[in-house]
Design a protein around this motif. Structure first.
Motif, PDB file in Angstrom:
ATOM      1  N   ALA A 481       0.845  -1.200   0.000  1.00  0.00           N
ATOM      2  CA  ALA A 481       0.000   0.000   0.000  1.00  0.00           C
ATOM      3  C   ALA A 481       0.876   1.245   0.000  1.00  0.00           C
ATOM      4  N   VAL A 482       0.514   2.191  -0.829  1.00  0.00           N
ATOM      5  CA  VAL A 482       1.193   3.479  -0.902  1.00  0.00           C
ATOM      6  C   VAL A 482       0.126   4.560  -1.007  1.00  0.00           C
ATOM      7  N   VAL A 483       0.323   5.643  -0.258  1.00  0.00           N
ATOM      8  CA  VAL A 483      -0.618   6.769  -0.297  1.00  0.00           C
ATOM      9  C   VAL A 483       0.142   8.031  -0.663  1.00  0.00           C
ATOM     10  N   ILE A 484      -0.389   8.762  -1.629  1.00  0.00           N
ATOM     11  CA  ILE A 484       0.192  10.044  -2.030  1.00  0.00           C
ATOM     12  C   ILE A 484      -0.883  11.124  -1.930  1.00  0.00           C
ATOM     13  N   GLY A 485      -0.469  12.354  -2.076  1.00  0.00           N
ATOM     14  CA  GLY A 485      -1.410  13.456  -2.046  1.00  0.00           C
ATOM     15  C   GLY A 485      -1.688  13.989  -3.437  1.00  0.00           C
ATOM     16  N   LEU A 486      -2.955  14.237  -3.710  1.00  0.00           N
ATOM     17  CA  LEU A 486      -3.364  14.829  -4.980  1.00  0.00           C
ATOM     18  C   LEU A 486      -3.877  16.248  -4.737  1.00  0.00           C
ATOM     19  N   PRO A 487      -3.633  17.158  -5.679  1.00  0.00           N
ATOM     20  CA  PRO A 487      -4.245  18.487  -5.555  1.00  0.00           C
ATOM     21  C   PRO A 487      -5.764  18.364  -5.526  1.00  0.00           C
ATOM     22  N   ASP A 488      -6.386  19.118  -4.643  1.00  0.00           N
ATOM     23  CA  ASP A 488      -7.844  19.075  -4.506  1.00  0.00           C
ATOM     24  C   ASP A 488      -8.361  20.508  -4.391  1.00  0.00           C
ATOM     25  N   ARG A 489      -9.257  20.896  -5.289  1.00  0.00           N
ATOM     26  CA  ARG A 489      -9.731  22.281  -5.330  1.00  0.00           C
ATOM     27  C   ARG A 489     -10.491  22.646  -4.067  1.00  0.00           C
ATOM     28  N   TYR A 490     -11.071  21.659  -3.396  1.00  0.00           N
ATOM     29  CA  TYR A 490     -11.876  21.943  -2.217  1.00  0.00           C
ATOM     30  C   TYR A 490     -11.047  21.879  -0.937  1.00  0.00           C
ATOM     31  N   ARG A 491     -10.241  20.814  -0.784  1.00  0.00           N
ATOM     32  CA  ARG A 491      -9.516  20.593   0.470  1.00  0.00           C
ATOM     33  C   ARG A 491      -8.042  20.968   0.413  1.00  0.00           C
ATOM     34  N   GLY A 492      -7.567  21.401  -0.745  1.00  0.00           N
ATOM     35  CA  GLY A 492      -6.145  21.693  -0.879  1.00  0.00           C
ATOM     36  C   GLY A 492      -5.384  20.467  -1.343  1.00  0.00           C
ATOM     37  N   GLN A 493      -5.460  19.391  -0.565  1.00  0.00           N
ATOM     38  CA  GLN A 493      -4.908  18.105  -0.935  1.00  0.00           C
ATOM     39  C   GLN A 493      -5.884  17.012  -0.524  1.00  0.00           C
ATOM     40  N   ALA A 494      -5.806  15.885  -1.216  1.00  0.00           N
ATOM     41  CA  ALA A 494      -6.621  14.723  -0.859  1.00  0.00           C
ATOM     42  C   ALA A 494      -5.769  13.476  -1.058  1.00  0.00           C
ATOM     43  N   PRO A 495      -5.852  12.510  -0.150  1.00  0.00           N
ATOM     44  CA  PRO A 495      -5.052  11.289  -0.310  1.00  0.00           C
ATOM     45  C   PRO A 495      -5.612  10.357  -1.383  1.00  0.00           C
ATOM     46  N   LYS A 496      -4.699   9.703  -2.073  1.00  0.00           N
ATOM     47  CA  LYS A 496      -5.064   8.615  -2.979  1.00  0.00           C
ATOM     48  C   LYS A 496      -4.218   7.408  -2.611  1.00  0.00           C
ATOM     49  N   ALA A 497      -4.871   6.251  -2.545  1.00  0.00           N
ATOM     50  CA  ALA A 497      -4.181   5.021  -2.148  1.00  0.00           C
ATOM     51  C   ALA A 497      -3.998   4.098  -3.349  1.00  0.00           C
ATOM     52  N   PHE A 498      -2.828   3.478  -3.425  1.00  0.00           N
ATOM     53  CA  PHE A 498      -2.530   2.455  -4.415  1.00  0.00           C
ATOM     54  C   PHE A 498      -2.211   1.172  -3.665  1.00  0.00           C
ATOM     55  N   VAL A 499      -2.797   0.070  -4.097  1.00  0.00           N
ATOM     56  CA  VAL A 499      -2.541  -1.200  -3.411  1.00  0.00           C
ATOM     57  C   VAL A 499      -2.302  -2.308  -4.430  1.00  0.00           C
ATOM     58  N   THR A 500      -1.569  -3.320  -3.994  1.00  0.00           N
ATOM     59  CA  THR A 500      -1.510  -4.591  -4.706  1.00  0.00           C
ATOM     60  C   THR A 500      -2.087  -5.650  -3.784  1.00  0.00           C
ATOM     61  N   LEU A 501      -2.602  -6.735  -4.375  1.00  0.00           N
ATOM     62  CA  LEU A 501      -3.252  -7.781  -3.595  1.00  0.00           C
ATOM     63  C   LEU A 501      -2.376  -9.014  -3.489  1.00  0.00           C
ATOM     64  N   ARG A 502      -2.587  -9.751  -2.424  1.00  0.00           N
ATOM     65  CA  ARG A 502      -1.842 -10.987  -2.213  1.00  0.00           C
ATOM     66  C   ARG A 502      -2.286 -12.047  -3.232  1.00  0.00           C
ATOM     67  N   PRO A 503      -1.375 -12.883  -3.660  1.00  0.00           N
ATOM     68  CA  PRO A 503      -1.762 -13.974  -4.573  1.00  0.00           C
ATOM     69  C   PRO A 503      -2.867 -14.839  -3.967  1.00  0.00           C
ATOM     70  N   GLY A 504      -3.867 -15.116  -4.766  1.00  0.00           N
ATOM     71  CA  GLY A 504      -4.958 -15.948  -4.298  1.00  0.00           C
ATOM     72  C   GLY A 504      -6.015 -15.212  -3.503  1.00  0.00           C
ATOM     73  N   HIS A 505      -5.851 -13.898  -3.314  1.00  0.00           N
ATOM     74  CA  HIS A 505      -6.828 -13.098  -2.584  1.00  0.00           C
ATOM     75  C   HIS A 505      -7.507 -12.126  -3.542  1.00  0.00           C
ATOM     76  N   ALA A 506      -8.719 -11.762  -3.195  1.00  0.00           N
ATOM     77  CA  ALA A 506      -9.474 -10.820  -4.016  1.00  0.00           C
ATOM     78  C   ALA A 506     -10.090  -9.754  -3.117  1.00  0.00           C
ATOM     79  N   ALA A 507     -10.197  -8.574  -3.649  1.00  0.00           N
ATOM     80  CA  ALA A 507     -10.850  -7.470  -2.947  1.00  0.00           C
ATOM     81  C   ALA A 507     -11.213  -6.397  -3.958  1.00  0.00           C
ATOM     82  N   SER A 508     -12.343  -5.780  -3.761  1.00  0.00           N
ATOM     83  CA  SER A 508     -12.776  -4.705  -4.658  1.00  0.00           C
ATOM     84  C   SER A 508     -12.434  -3.353  -4.033  1.00  0.00           C
ATOM     85  N   VAL A 509     -12.470  -2.308  -4.836  1.00  0.00           N
ATOM     86  CA  VAL A 509     -12.259  -0.955  -4.330  1.00  0.00           C
ATOM     87  C   VAL A 509     -13.301  -0.615  -3.270  1.00  0.00           C
ATOM     88  N   GLU A 510     -14.544  -0.997  -3.527  1.00  0.00           N
ATOM     89  CA  GLU A 510     -15.616  -0.714  -2.577  1.00  0.00           C
ATOM     90  C   GLU A 510     -15.373  -1.407  -1.240  1.00  0.00           C
TER      91      GLU A 510
END
Length: 563
Positions: A481-510
């Protein structure tokens, strides 16, 4: 302390030369209640209290806290939204030499638990709202908390709103236990006896204001009575309004936030201003309160100014009656400032500070002074700012050169609570290191250009990527998991997360977002979560963020070009 250096290496001290005397925080209320007992101190959703009435409640609450065993040095947590309870409890705790632990009611249970354990709080004051009370009660498990004081919200609301809460929103009210640990506010203030006098000094610890670091672990900035009253007096000098005109301060910023602590609470009480308290920022309530109360002072974060800018023209308030409007907590984009001023008719200036400095250290001038675009202004009265070399911090940089912003002044903290290592690292030759990169122009105005710390500023709040990353790692399907900051017109910055999944595991964004909601606060929730096959790494195998930041920047530029 550092040796003498050429004047050009430092920002000039404010032109206002006045002695800032160390004082006790309760002395601010003592003066207001003595000189202006009939002035309105608080307007809470239309119900008002005078300074005389508030002072009386503070005395009762102070006596009640002593009866619960609170002594000088005892830490008392305030986990409260903006209500009269916060003002009364704050001054009552400090009246008897105890220490306020500022707690964000929006924190999740594990964050509250950390604050309680780290501070060693023995008493916590909390509203009787299920969303806050029950979470706080769970967080008390395994801590040294002896008493939980429950403050009924209905008891401080206007009559009609009080009835409505009790009749139609009963599910939102917590069931207060009958165990010895629970104490109702009414019991706390039932004793009319005066509190026992205690010996105090302005150098005593007053507030533990928690802030994070590069690791994301919250640290308690130790702010003394002298620190906080100094920043309040610096506000008086900066604003420069006649003391015989009562100001009306709109308190939409939460009082547990250090910017509001100084501007909305301490400074308002020092000048016997009327505090117009709102429990949260909700646009309709915000607009109706502006119309009803016509505040003369507004202190807010860029998110709020930007939210006003997004309103339809018919809903934009005219704020000609407001003469002091300051933005803090995060950088104020030039376009946001210009749009707000054009639409509302109210001039807004940007200031700059940090929890460790109570918090204000620089601000653009008010009342006709020069406001420079994208600058945080010159040093606050009685404050000296320095720009130090990023490689060799013992070296002071000349005017125009970039380096780390450092500060000296009576508002600078005592150090970090129980963290001598972090305290030592935060100072260089007696100057507080801010972790920000900036430079001075030829007039001594400070311009910030970058951040040293791995920290995001979202709507005026510090958000630490590691906190979100560690929460994501708790999900059984997440491999990286890695989180970076994105420019956000409302909050100034907003976090965005990037993840990879373990082999044999599944997960949705939701699923990942739902998982996070119980582990991070709303402020920390990522704006986006992206699942990838792999994440960029350095040559030694560490996860790298710079490639992701570059990708998002290129994507945003491409989207802008297409639009």
């Amino acid at each position: 302390m550092s040796a003498a250096v050429p004047v050009a290496d430092r920002a000039p001290e404010s032109a206002v030369s006045a002695t800032i005397e160390p004082r006790l925080i309760p002395s601010l209320l003592d003066r207001a209640a003595t000189v202006y007992p009939q002035r309105t101190a608080i307007d809470f959703l239309g119900r008002t209290w005078t300074y005389g009435a508030i002072a009386e409640q503070v005395e009762r609450a102070a006596r009640g806290l002593q009866d619960l065993g609170v002594r000088p040095g005892t830490r008392v947590g305030l986990c409260l939204p903006n209500t009269p309870y916060y003002v009364i409890a704050y001054f009552a705790v400090l009246r008897i030499g105890a220490v306020v632990v500022a707690m964000n009611p929006l924190y999740v249970e594990r964050e509250l638990h950390h604050l309680l354990v780290d501070s060693g709080a023995e008493v916590v004051i909390v509203p009787d709202l299920v969303a806050i009370h029950d979470k706080l009660l769970a967080a008390c498990a395994g801590t040294g908390v002896r008493h939980v004081v429950a403050a009924p919200l209905a008891d401080v609301l206007p009559w009609a709103k009080s009835i409505g809460l009790r009749l139609f929103k009963r599910r939102e009210l917590a069931r207060i236990g009958s165990d010895p640990r629970h104490v109702l506010w009414s019991r706390l203030v039932s004793n009319r006896a005066a509190p026992d006098p205690v010996a105090q000094s302005p150098s005593d610890l007053a507030v533990l204001q928690y802030t994070g670091g590069t690791t994301g672990e919250p640290k308690g900035a130790m702010l003394s009575h002298a620190n906080l009253t100094a920043n309040s007096q610096q506000m008086v000098l900066h604003v420069g309004r006649p003391p015989d005109e009562q100001e009306r301060t709109l308190g939409v910023l939460p009082l547990f936030h250090v910017f509001a602590l100084t501007t909305v609470l301490n400074y308002s009480v020092e000048t016997a201003a009327e505090m117009i308290l709102l429990p949260r920022f909700e646009m309709d309530q915000f607009l109706s309160t502006l119309k009803r109360t016509r505040p003369t002072q507004i202190f807010a974060v860029p998110t709020i100014y930007n939210a006003v800018n997004q309103l339809d023209e018919s809903r934009v308030p005219r704020l000609d009656f407001c003469h002091t409007c300051i933005s803090g907590g995060a950088p104020l984009p030039l376009e946001v400032r210009q749009a707000f001023e054009e639409r509302t008719g109210c001039r807004v200036v940007e200031g700059y500070g940090l929890s460790e400095a109570s918090p204000i250290i620089a601000c653009n001038p008010l009342n006709g002074g020069v406001v420079k675009s994208n600058s945080t202004g010159p040093a606050f009265p009685g404050t000296v700012l320095e720009i130090r070399d990023l490689i060799d911090p013992t070296k002071l940089m000349p005017q125009g050169e970039r380096g780390e912003v450092c500060v000296r002044g009576p508002q600078v903290m005592m150090g970090y609570w129980k963290r001598p290592d972090a305290t030592e690292a935060c100072f260089i030759e007696g100057a507080l290191r801010t972790g920000d990169v900036g430079y001075f122009d030829e007039d001594g105005y400070l311009f910030l250009v970058d951040r040293i710390k791995d920290m995001l500023l979202c709507g005026g709040y510090n958000v630490y990527p590691r906190v979100i990353e560690e929460a994501l790692y708790e999900h059984p399907a997440v491999a990286e998991a890695v989180v970076i900051g994105l420019p956000d017109r409302y909050r100034g910055q907003a976090p965005k997360a990037f993840v990879t999944l373990r082999p044999g595991h599944a997960a949705s964004v939701e699923e990942l977002c739902a998982f996070l909601r119980g582990r991070v606060s709303k402020i920390e929730m990522p704006r986006e979560v992206e699942i990838r096959e792999s994440l960029p790494k350095t040559l030694i195998g560490k996860l790298s963020k710079k490639e992701l930041v570059a990708e998002e920047r290129a994507r945003a530029e491409q989207a802008g070009a297409v639009a």
